[in-house]
Design a protein around this motif. Structure first.
Motif, short mmCIF file in Angstrom:
data_model
loop_
_atom_site.label_atom_id
_atom_site.label_comp_id
_atom_site.label_asym_id
_atom_site.label_seq_id
_atom_site.Cartn_x
_atom_site.Cartn_y
_atom_site.Cartn_z
N UNK A 196 3.85 -3.71 -6.21
CA UNK A 196 2.78 -3.07 -5.46
C UNK A 196 1.43 -3.76 -5.67
N UNK A 197 1.18 -4.23 -6.89
CA UNK A 197 -0.09 -4.90 -7.17
C UNK A 197 -0.20 -6.19 -6.35
N UNK A 198 0.90 -6.92 -6.21
CA UNK A 198 0.87 -8.14 -5.41
C UNK A 198 0.62 -7.81 -3.94
N UNK A 199 1.27 -6.77 -3.45
CA UNK A 199 1.10 -6.42 -2.04
C UNK A 199 -0.31 -5.92 -1.76
N UNK A 200 -0.89 -5.19 -2.70
CA UNK A 200 -2.28 -4.73 -2.53
C UNK A 200 -3.22 -5.93 -2.42
N UNK A 201 -2.97 -6.95 -3.22
CA UNK A 201 -3.79 -8.16 -3.18
C UNK A 201 -3.63 -8.86 -1.83
N UNK A 202 -2.41 -8.93 -1.34
CA UNK A 202 -2.16 -9.57 -0.05
C UNK A 202 -2.83 -8.80 1.07
N UNK A 203 -2.73 -7.47 1.02
CA UNK A 203 -3.35 -6.64 2.06
C UNK A 203 -4.86 -6.79 2.05
N UNK A 204 -5.44 -6.95 0.87
CA UNK A 204 -6.89 -7.12 0.79
C UNK A 204 -7.32 -8.42 1.47
N UNK A 205 -6.54 -9.48 1.29
CA UNK A 205 -6.89 -10.76 1.91
C UNK A 205 -6.61 -10.76 3.41
N UNK A 206 -5.54 -10.10 3.82
CA UNK A 206 -5.16 -10.14 5.23
C UNK A 206 -5.85 -9.07 6.06
N UNK A 207 -6.38 -8.03 5.39
CA UNK A 207 -7.08 -6.94 6.08
C UNK A 207 -6.22 -6.29 7.16
N UNK A 208 -4.92 -6.09 6.85
CA UNK A 208 -4.03 -5.41 7.77
C UNK A 208 -2.86 -4.85 6.95
N UNK A 209 -2.10 -3.91 7.52
CA UNK A 209 -0.94 -3.39 6.80
C UNK A 209 0.07 -4.49 6.48
N UNK A 210 0.65 -4.40 5.29
CA UNK A 210 1.66 -5.36 4.84
C UNK A 210 2.94 -4.58 4.56
N UNK A 211 4.06 -5.07 5.09
CA UNK A 211 5.35 -4.39 4.93
C UNK A 211 6.38 -5.39 4.41
N UNK A 212 7.14 -4.97 3.40
CA UNK A 212 8.26 -5.77 2.90
C UNK A 212 9.54 -5.03 3.24
N UNK A 213 10.49 -5.73 3.85
CA UNK A 213 11.75 -5.10 4.24
C UNK A 213 12.93 -5.90 3.70
N UNK A 214 14.10 -5.25 3.68
CA UNK A 214 15.32 -6.00 3.41
C UNK A 214 15.87 -6.51 4.73
N UNK A 215 17.02 -7.14 4.71
CA UNK A 215 17.54 -7.73 5.94
C UNK A 215 17.99 -6.69 6.95
N UNK A 216 18.16 -5.45 6.50
CA UNK A 216 18.53 -4.36 7.41
C UNK A 216 17.30 -3.67 7.98
N UNK A 217 16.11 -4.29 7.77
CA UNK A 217 14.83 -3.79 8.28
C UNK A 217 14.38 -2.51 7.59
#
Length: 531
Positions: free
Chosen positions: A173-194
Motif C-alpha cells: 500500500x505504501x508503494x501504491x500511495x507513492x505512485x498515486x501521489x506522482x500520477x495524481x489519479x487512481x491506481x489499481x492493481x489486479x490479478x490476471x482475472x481482473x
C-alpha cells in the motif's frame, strides 16, 4: 480566425504534456504572425513532437510523425499536383500540422492544399504576416527539451522513492500511495482475472472507478488516450497481474513512464517477499476485512472494493467468522475445497492467531449447516485441539457485516485460552459465552479492574502463574477436580494441596458458590484485561 484555447491545467507533480498544435498557435511569437486555421480545425489537439522546416513535395519521407512542418511553399507554387501531394505526404507521415507562410509564393491560402488537408484531417495553418520560422523553431524545441528533461527527472524521482520504500520493507500500500501521489489519479492493481488486489488515490475517485469495475474489466479499461495507462506485472516469462493508472491527466508518454516505473517496483517488491511474505491477495483481503471490522469507513463505501475483489455481494447471505489458531492459507484452501466463496485474512496484528473469514453464500444455502460443516472439517484437517471457530448470526444486508464481524471477534476473544478447558461446540456463538462475554465487554471499566485486582490480590502480587492457571481451569470446568487434575497432569492429592494454597492466599472458600463465583468473575475480568 479559429479560437485557440489551452487545455485544462494538470497537477504540477509531473511534466507538462507535450505542446499541442492549438497551444503552439497560442504562443506569443506565433500570434504575431496572425495565424488562421483554414483546414483540419477539429484536430488541433494533436501533440507536437518536433518542428521542422521543409519545402520539398515528398517531405514525408524525412519525418517520423508528430512534426509541425513550416513552409513558404516556394517549391509548390504553380503546381497544384505538387501541392496536393505535399499534403498527402505529410498525412502519410502522420505530421501534426503544416504551417504555410503567405507571401510571394502564395499571397492567399491555396484551395488545393486546403481541400486536401480537410480530406486528410491535417491541420493547415496560414500566417498572414511575415514570420521568422527560426523563432518558432527555437521556442518549441526549447520547450520540448525542457519537457524531456523533466520526464527523466520524474523517472529518477519515482524510482528513488519506490526503491527507498522497498528497502525499508514497506507494504504494498505504501508503494501504491507513492505512485498515486506522482500520477495524481487512481491506481489499481489486479490479478490476471481482473480482480482488484489493491488501490490507491483519492478515496472518492477510487470508489468511482471500482463502482464500475466489472464493466471496465470486461472492456479491459479505456484507451490510453482516455488516460487509462496499463503495465503488465510479471517476471521470468510469467505474467501474474497488471497495474492501471485510471484517468491519468498527463500525456501518454509520461503515464507510460510512471506505469513502467511502478511495475518495476511492484515486481521487485513481490520477488523480495514484502509485507512479511504475504501475497497481494492476502493483503487485499486483510485491508478490506480490517476496514470492515474497524467501522471507520462505512460499509456502503467498502462495497465497491468487495465487489472488485471478487466477493459476490448481490443477493447473498454473509456469515462473519473469526478463527483462533487457524492459518489463513489453510482456511483459504479449505474454502476452495468446500466450494465456498469468501474472504480470509489475519486480523489484529498482535500475533494472537485470529483470522477473519467472511463467507458469501447464496440465499438458498443453509448458512448454519455450512458453517458447522466448515468448522468440523477445519478441526479434522488442522489436528489442533485449540482451534476455535466463532461465528455471528448470518446477515443478508451488507451494511450489517461490520457488526457481525465485531460480534464474531468478541465471541472469539471471550473464549480465548479457554478452549481446552471448556466443552465448546464446533461453532461458538454469542449465546455460548454467557458471563465470559459480558465480562469481556466491561473489561475497561475502572470499577471492574479494581474489583479484579482486589479479589485476586493474594495471587497476583506473588505472580504465581502456576496457581493462577490451576484456579482458571478449576473454575472453567465447573469446579471439577478430576478434570482439572487431568488437564494439569497432576494427581488428585497434588491438586488438593494447590487448591488449599489458593484458598489460603485469597482468603476464600471455593466450595462456597457465591465466593467461587466472585473469584471466577474477577479472574475472567483479569484475563480479559491482559488480552
Amino acid at each position: 480566425m479559429t479560437t485557440v484555447s489551452d487545455r485544462p491545467a494538470i497537477p504540477s507533480n509531473f511534466p507538462e504534456p507535450p505542446l499541442s498544435v492549438r497551444q503552439v498557435l497560442a504562443l506569443e511569437r506565433v500570434l504575431a504572425g496572425e495565424p488562421e486555421v483554414v483546414a483540419g480545425a477539429g484536430h488541433l489537439d494533436r501533440p507536437v513532437r518536433w518542428v521542422h522546416v521543409a519545402e520539398a513535395a515528398d517531405v514525408g519521407v524525412m519525418l517520423n510523425g508528430g512534426e509541425m512542418v513550416l513552409t513558404t511553399g516556394v517549391l509548390l507554387a504553380g503546381d497544384e499536383e505538387k501541392q496536393a501531394e505535399y499534403i498527402r505526404s505529410l498525412h502519410r507521415a502522420e505530421a501534426a500540422a503544416v504551417v504555410l507562410g503567405l507571401g510571394r509564393a502564395f499571397p492567399r491560402p491555396p484551395d488545393v492544399m486546403r481541400r486536401a488537408a480537410e480530406r486528410c484531417g491535417l491541420p493547415l495553418v496560414v500566417l498572414h504576416r511575415p514570420f521568422p520560422f527560426a523563432e518558432l523553431t527555437e521556442e518549441v524545441q526549447s520547450r520540448l527539451v525542457r519537457q524531456k528533461f523533466a520526464a527523466v527527472s520524474l523517472s529518477e524521482s519515482v524510482r528513488t522513492a519506490l526503491t527507498a520504500l522497498i528497502t525499508a520493507g514497506a507494504p504494498l500500500q505504501a508503494l501504491l500511495d507513492e505512485i498515486a501521489q506522482h500520477s495524481a489519479c487512481p491506481v489499481v492493481v489486479t490479478n490476471l482475472a481482473h480482480r482488484v488486489l489493491a488501490t490507491a488515490g483519492e478515496r472518492s475517485a477510487v470508489d468511482d472507478v471500482l463502482r464500475d469495475w466489472e464493466r471496465i474489466a470486461r472492456q479491459a479499461g479505456g484507451s490510453e488516450g482516455d488516460g487509462w495507462i496499463r503495465a503488465e506485472l510479471g517476471g521470468r516469462g510469467e505474467r501474474w497481474g497488471r497495474i492501471v493508472l485510471c484517468g491519468h491527466r498527463g500525456d501518454i508518454a509520461t503515464g507510460r513512464l510512471l506505469a513502467d516505473r511502478a511495475a518495476e517496483a511492484l515486481v521487485l517488491h513481490r520477488m523480495l517477499g514484502g509485507a512479511a511474505g504475504r501475497t497481494w491477495e492476502e493483503q487485499s483481503a486483510q485491508g478490506l476485512l480490517t476496514d470492515l471490522l474497524s467501522g471507520v469507513v462505512p460499509a456502503r463505501q467498502l462495497l465497491p472494493r468487495a465487489r472488485a475483489a471478487g466477493l459476490p455481494v448481490n443477493r447473498r447471505t454473509f456469515v462473519p467468522l473469526v478463527v483462533r489458531d487457524g492459518e489463513p492459507a489453510e482456511l483459504d484452501r479449505l474454502l476452495r475445497l468446500l466450494g465456498l466463496r469468501g474472504l480470509v485474512a489475519e486480523i489484529g496484528g498482535q500475533g494472537d492467531g485470529s483470522t477473519a473469514v467472511l463467507l458469501s453464500l447464496a440465499r438458498d444455502q443453509d448458512a448454519d449447516a455450512l458453517t458447522e460443516h466448515f468448522a468440523a472439517r477445519l478441526r479434522t484437517e488442522s489436528h489442533r485441539a485449540g482451534t476455535v471457530v466463532a461465528a455471528a448470526d448470518a446477515r443478508t444486508a451488507w451494511d450489517d457485516v461490520p457488526t457481525g464481524l465485531r460480534e464474531a471477534r468478541h465471541v472469539a476473544d471471550a473464549v480465548a485460552d479457554s478452549a481446552p478447558a471448556l466443552d465448546l461446540p464446533a461453532v461458538v456463538r454469542l449465546r455460548d459465552v454467557h458471563l465470559r462475554g459480558l465480562v469481556r465487554l466491561l473489561r475497561d471499566d475502572p470499577h471492574v479492574q479494581s474489583f479484579a485486582e482486589r479479589e485476586l490480590n493474594g495471587l497476583l502480587c506473588r505472580s504465581d502463574r502456576d496457581l493462577l492457571a490451576v484456579l482458571r481451569t478449576y473454575l472453567a470446568t465447573g469446579r471439577n477436580k478430576s478434570r482439572t487434575a487431568q488437564l494439569h497432569h497432576v494427581s488428585r492429592p497434588a491438586l488438593y494441596r494447590r487448591l488449599e494454597a489458593i484458598q489460603a492466599r485469597l482468603g476464600v472458600d471455593l466450595d462456597d458458590f457465591e465466593q467461587a463465583a466472585s473469584v471466577h468473575i474477577a479472574l475472567l475480568a483479569h484475563d480479559a484485561q491482559q488480552q
